[in-house]
Design a protein around this motif. Structure first.
Motif, PDB file in Angstrom:
ATOM      1  N   ALA A  59       0.832  -1.207   0.000  1.00 60.11           N
ATOM      2  CA  ALA A  59       0.000   0.000   0.000  1.00 60.11           C
ATOM      3  C   ALA A  59       0.865   1.255   0.000  1.00 60.11           C
ATOM      4  O   ALA A  59       0.555   2.243  -0.690  1.00 60.11           O
ATOM      5  CB  ALA A  59      -0.935  -0.003   1.201  1.00 60.11           C
ATOM      6  N   PHE A  60       1.963   1.224   0.744  1.00 54.26           N
ATOM      7  CA  PHE A  60       2.895   2.355   0.790  1.00 54.26           C
ATOM      8  C   PHE A  60       3.463   2.619  -0.596  1.00 54.26           C
ATOM      9  O   PHE A  60       3.444   3.760  -1.082  1.00 54.26           O
ATOM     10  CB  PHE A  60       4.008   2.036   1.797  1.00 54.26           C
ATOM     11  N   VAL A  61       3.928   1.576  -1.278  1.00 60.71           N
ATOM     12  CA  VAL A  61       4.515   1.735  -2.611  1.00 60.71           C
ATOM     13  C   VAL A  61       3.456   2.213  -3.605  1.00 60.71           C
ATOM     14  O   VAL A  61       3.722   3.107  -4.417  1.00 60.71           O
ATOM     15  CB  VAL A  61       5.181   0.428  -3.086  1.00 60.71           C
ATOM     16  N   LYS A  62       2.257   1.663  -3.553  1.00 63.07           N
ATOM     17  CA  LYS A  62       1.185   2.093  -4.457  1.00 63.07           C
ATOM     18  C   LYS A  62       0.838   3.569  -4.251  1.00 63.07           C
ATOM     19  O   LYS A  62       0.561   4.296  -5.207  1.00 63.07           O
ATOM     20  CB  LYS A  62      -0.056   1.221  -4.277  1.00 63.07           C
ATOM     21  N   LEU A  63       0.842   4.019  -3.007  1.00 68.38           N
ATOM     22  CA  LEU A  63       0.607   5.434  -2.714  1.00 68.38           C
ATOM     23  C   LEU A  63       1.667   6.308  -3.395  1.00 68.38           C
ATOM     24  O   LEU A  63       1.349   7.328  -4.009  1.00 68.38           O
ATOM     25  CB  LEU A  63       0.623   5.662  -1.201  1.00 68.38           C
ATOM     26  N   LEU A  64       2.913   5.897  -3.305  1.00 71.23           N
ATOM     27  CA  LEU A  64       4.003   6.668  -3.905  1.00 71.23           C
ATOM     28  C   LEU A  64       3.913   6.657  -5.430  1.00 71.23           C
ATOM     29  O   LEU A  64       4.203   7.665  -6.078  1.00 71.23           O
ATOM     30  CB  LEU A  64       5.347   6.118  -3.432  1.00 71.23           C
ATOM     31  N   VAL A  65       3.504   5.528  -6.003  1.00 72.18           N
ATOM     32  CA  VAL A  65       3.317   5.458  -7.457  1.00 72.18           C
ATOM     33  C   VAL A  65       2.228   6.436  -7.888  1.00 72.18           C
ATOM     34  O   VAL A  65       2.397   7.170  -8.869  1.00 72.18           O
ATOM     35  CB  VAL A  65       2.984   4.015  -7.904  1.00 72.18           C
ATOM     36  N   ARG A  66       1.106   6.450  -7.172  1.00 70.68           N
ATOM     37  CA  ARG A  66       0.030   7.391  -7.524  1.00 70.68           C
ATOM     38  C   ARG A  66       0.527   8.836  -7.486  1.00 70.68           C
ATOM     39  O   ARG A  66       0.197   9.642  -8.366  1.00 70.68           O
ATOM     40  CB  ARG A  66      -1.162   7.220  -6.579  1.00 70.68           C
ATOM     41  N   GLU A  67       1.319   9.161  -6.489  1.00 68.93           N
ATOM     42  CA  GLU A  67       1.852  10.523  -6.395  1.00 68.93           C
ATOM     43  C   GLU A  67       2.825  10.803  -7.540  1.00 68.93           C
ATOM     44  O   GLU A  67       2.822  11.892  -8.114  1.00 68.93           O
ATOM     45  CB  GLU A  67       2.525  10.745  -5.041  1.00 68.93           C
ATOM     46  N   TYR A  91       7.584  -4.815  -4.158  1.00 69.79           N
ATOM     47  CA  TYR A  91       7.503  -4.009  -5.387  1.00 69.79           C
ATOM     48  C   TYR A  91       6.740  -4.752  -6.478  1.00 69.79           C
ATOM     49  O   TYR A  91       5.950  -4.147  -7.210  1.00 69.79           O
ATOM     50  CB  TYR A  91       8.898  -3.613  -5.869  1.00 69.79           C
ATOM     51  N   MET A  92       6.940  -6.055  -6.585  1.00 70.33           N
ATOM     52  CA  MET A  92       6.204  -6.839  -7.584  1.00 70.33           C
ATOM     53  C   MET A  92       4.706  -6.820  -7.283  1.00 70.33           C
ATOM     54  O   MET A  92       3.895  -6.663  -8.194  1.00 70.33           O
ATOM     55  CB  MET A  92       6.740  -8.265  -7.642  1.00 70.33           C
ATOM     56  N   LYS A  93       4.339  -6.961  -6.018  1.00 71.10           N
ATOM     57  CA  LYS A  93       2.918  -6.900  -5.641  1.00 71.10           C
ATOM     58  C   LYS A  93       2.317  -5.537  -5.966  1.00 71.10           C
ATOM     59  O   LYS A  93       1.117  -5.429  -6.219  1.00 71.10           O
ATOM     60  CB  LYS A  93       2.747  -7.182  -4.147  1.00 71.10           C
ATOM     61  N   ALA A  94       3.140  -4.492  -5.956  1.00 69.46           N
ATOM     62  CA  ALA A  94       2.676  -3.138  -6.251  1.00 69.46           C
ATOM     63  C   ALA A  94       2.663  -2.843  -7.750  1.00 69.46           C
ATOM     64  O   ALA A  94       2.239  -1.761  -8.158  1.00 69.46           O
ATOM     65  CB  ALA A  94       3.552  -2.118  -5.524  1.00 69.46           C
ATOM     66  N   GLY A  95       3.154  -3.787  -8.581  1.00 69.58           N
ATOM     67  CA  GLY A  95       3.083  -3.589 -10.028  1.00 69.58           C
ATOM     68  C   GLY A  95       4.403  -3.381 -10.734  1.00 69.58           C
ATOM     69  O   GLY A  95       4.424  -3.041 -11.920  1.00 69.58           O
ATOM     70  N   PHE A  96       5.512  -3.593 -10.057  1.00 73.18           N
ATOM     71  CA  PHE A  96       6.830  -3.437 -10.669  1.00 73.18           C
ATOM     72  C   PHE A  96       7.344  -4.784 -11.179  1.00 73.18           C
ATOM     73  O   PHE A  96       6.980  -5.833 -10.646  1.00 73.18           O
ATOM     74  CB  PHE A  96       7.836  -2.872  -9.655  1.00 73.18           C
ATOM     75  N   ALA A  97       8.204  -4.737 -12.189  1.00 70.78           N
ATOM     76  CA  ALA A  97       8.863  -5.933 -12.717  1.00 70.78           C
ATOM     77  C   ALA A  97      10.338  -5.623 -12.935  1.00 70.78           C
ATOM     78  O   ALA A  97      10.710  -4.499 -13.297  1.00 70.78           O
ATOM     79  CB  ALA A  97       8.225  -6.362 -14.038  1.00 70.78           C
ATOM     80  N   ILE A  98      11.175  -6.622 -12.726  1.00 74.71           N
ATOM     81  CA  ILE A  98      12.621  -6.470 -12.956  1.00 74.71           C
ATOM     82  C   ILE A  98      12.863  -6.372 -14.457  1.00 74.71           C
ATOM     83  O   ILE A  98      12.396  -7.214 -15.226  1.00 74.71           O
ATOM     84  CB  ILE A  98      13.399  -7.656 -12.359  1.00 74.71           C
ATOM     85  N   THR A  99      13.585  -5.332 -14.857  1.00 72.03           N
ATOM     86  CA  THR A  99      13.884  -5.132 -16.276  1.00 72.03           C
ATOM     87  C   THR A  99      15.377  -5.144 -16.579  1.00 72.03           C
ATOM     88  O   THR A  99      15.762  -5.266 -17.734  1.00 72.03           O
ATOM     89  CB  THR A  99      13.294  -3.801 -16.784  1.00 72.03           C
ATOM     90  N   ASP A 100      16.203  -5.009 -15.546  1.00 72.71           N
ATOM     91  CA  ASP A 100      17.644  -4.950 -15.773  1.00 72.71           C
ATOM     92  C   ASP A 100      18.358  -5.263 -14.459  1.00 72.71           C
ATOM     93  O   ASP A 100      17.803  -5.070 -13.374  1.00 72.71           O
ATOM     94  CB  ASP A 100      18.041  -3.551 -16.260  1.00 72.71           C
ATOM     95  N   THR A 101      19.583  -5.746 -14.576  1.00 76.55           N
ATOM     96  CA  THR A 101      20.439  -5.999 -13.422  1.00 76.55           C
ATOM     97  C   THR A 101      21.817  -5.459 -13.761  1.00 76.55           C
ATOM     98  O   THR A 101      22.312  -5.686 -14.865  1.00 76.55           O
ATOM     99  CB  THR A 101      20.506  -7.511 -13.109  1.00 76.55           C
ATOM    100  N   TYR A 102      22.427  -4.744 -12.828  1.00 80.19           N
ATOM    101  CA  TYR A 102      23.706  -4.105 -13.096  1.00 80.19           C
ATOM    102  C   TYR A 102      24.428  -3.820 -11.790  1.00 80.19           C
ATOM    103  O   TYR A 102      23.831  -3.828 -10.714  1.00 80.19           O
ATOM    104  CB  TYR A 102      23.520  -2.804 -13.877  1.00 80.19           C
ATOM    105  N   GLU A 103      25.709  -3.536 -11.917  1.00 79.86           N
ATOM    106  CA  GLU A 103      26.518  -3.130 -10.769  1.00 79.86           C
ATOM    107  C   GLU A 103      26.770  -1.637 -10.860  1.00 79.86           C
ATOM    108  O   GLU A 103      26.902  -1.091 -11.957  1.00 79.86           O
ATOM    109  CB  GLU A 103      27.855  -3.869 -10.770  1.00 79.86           C
TER     110      GLU A 103
END
Length: 120
Positions: A59-67, A92-104
């Motif tokens: 819910a916290f992450v979804k609130l921040l996404v809406r903002e 983050y995945m539950k809030a609608g995010f997906a991993i798109t890249d991995t890097y150092e």
């Protein structure tokens, strides 16, 4: 901090990008940074340690996404998460995010590996 040229030491940047997240009683729930990149709003966020593990993260992450959407509707929204932070990745995945890249990349503590996660 100003001598190290850290962005949060600059009062103008701090006022534009960094925000406390408060509950109805004006208690601190966490923080967010809306970091502008061309065409992207990158979220930097943290839930108050006293609120972790209580089912509030999604819910916290979804609130921040809406903002973030309200602030820059045409921007993509992303965030970075350390690869070892599985608990945050699940939130983050539950809030609608997906991993798109991995890097150092370098951090104040040395080289670390991150996932970039994009909201869809």
């Amino acid at each position: 901090m100003v001598l190290e040229e850290l962005d949060y030491a600059d009062p103008a940047i701090r006022a534009q990008q960094y925000f406390a997240v408060l509950d109805e009683q004006q208690s601190l729930c966490g923080f967010v940074q809306f970091f502008p990149i061309v065409g992207v709003t990158r979220l930097g966020l943290g839930l108050h340690p006293d609120r972790v593990g209580k089912g509030l993260g999604t819910a916290f992450v979804k609130l921040l996404v809406r903002e973030a959407v309200a602030r820059a509707p045409s921007n993509q929204i992303d965030l970075e998460v350390l690869i070892w932070n599985i608990r945050a990745q699940r939130t983050y995945m539950k809030a609608g995010f997906a991993i798109t890249d991995t890097y150092e990349r370098m951090t104040p503590n040395g080289l670390a590996t991150f996932h970039c996660m994009v909201y869809s």
